[in-house]
Scaffold this motif. Structure first.
Motif, PDB file in Angstrom:
ATOM      1  N   TYR A  54       6.059  38.506  28.841  1.00 10.72           N
ATOM      2  CA  TYR A  54       6.225  37.609  27.613  1.00 10.72           C
ATOM      3  C   TYR A  54       4.722  37.469  26.822  1.00 10.72           C
ATOM      4  N   LEU A  82       5.569  29.421  28.727  1.00 12.93           N
ATOM      5  CA  LEU A  82       7.049  29.240  29.521  1.00 12.93           C
ATOM      6  C   LEU A  82       7.759  28.384  28.535  1.00 12.93           C
ATOM      7  N   GLU A  83       7.295  27.313  27.989  1.00 11.70           N
ATOM      8  CA  GLU A  83       7.795  26.451  27.070  1.00 11.70           C
ATOM      9  C   GLU A  83       8.469  27.507  25.832  1.00 11.70           C
ATOM     10  N   TRP A  85       8.986  30.658  25.836  1.00 11.68           N
ATOM     11  CA  TRP A  85       9.933  31.588  26.545  1.00 11.68           C
ATOM     12  C   TRP A  85      11.505  30.879  26.798  1.00 11.68           C
ATOM     13  N   LEU A  86      11.434  29.638  27.202  1.00 14.23           N
ATOM     14  CA  LEU A  86      12.472  28.833  27.425  1.00 14.23           C
ATOM     15  C   LEU A  86      13.284  28.606  25.852  1.00 14.23           C
ATOM     16  N   ALA A  87      12.353  28.092  24.985  1.00 15.25           N
ATOM     17  CA  ALA A  87      12.920  27.765  23.672  1.00 15.25           C
ATOM     18  C   ALA A  87      13.568  28.942  22.951  1.00 15.25           C
ATOM     19  N   HIS A  89      14.917  31.694  24.961  1.00 14.73           N
ATOM     20  CA  HIS A  89      15.892  32.081  25.599  1.00 14.73           C
ATOM     21  C   HIS A  89      16.814  31.160  26.402  1.00 14.73           C
ATOM     22  N   GLY A  90      16.629  29.937  26.037  1.00 14.72           N
ATOM     23  CA  GLY A  90      17.388  28.585  26.605  1.00 14.72           C
ATOM     24  C   GLY A  90      17.515  28.891  28.056  1.00 14.72           C
TER      25      GLY A  90
END
Length: 90
Positions: A54, A82-83, A85-87, A89-90
């Motif tokens: 990423y 990581l935040e 990525w999470l935002a 890709h949920g």
């Protein structure tokens, strides 16, 4: 480091590993980019979960602005990545 990450991923029942991809500001590759890709490929060979790369551009700059004395700038930059990525890709 790869063996330790593989062990940690297994013991925590990780579902995915996200590795920072240090591409240049213009979107090109550098020696660091190629080294990160080699690292991710070696990690893929050792773990049973997907390893995703990423884009980590600007994470250090964002981490530097966030300040904080309790964690290192590298740790904060990893958290920013990581935040994001999470935002996405949920």
């Amino acid at each position: 480091g790869i063996a330790e990450i593989a062990s940690l991923a297994a013991s925590l029942s990780a579902e995915r590993i996200v590795v920072g991809l240090p591409i240049t500001l213009s979107g090109g590759e550098s020696d660091q980019t190629r080294e990160a890709v080699r690292f991710a490929d070696a990690l893929r060979a050792r773990v049973a979960v997907p390893v995703e790369m990423y884009d980590e551009r600007f994470t250090t700059a964002i981490a530097a602005r966030s300040g904080g004395d309790s964690t290192s700038e590298d740790s904060r930059a990893a958290a920013v990545m990581l935040e994001d990525w999470l935002a996405r890709h949920g």
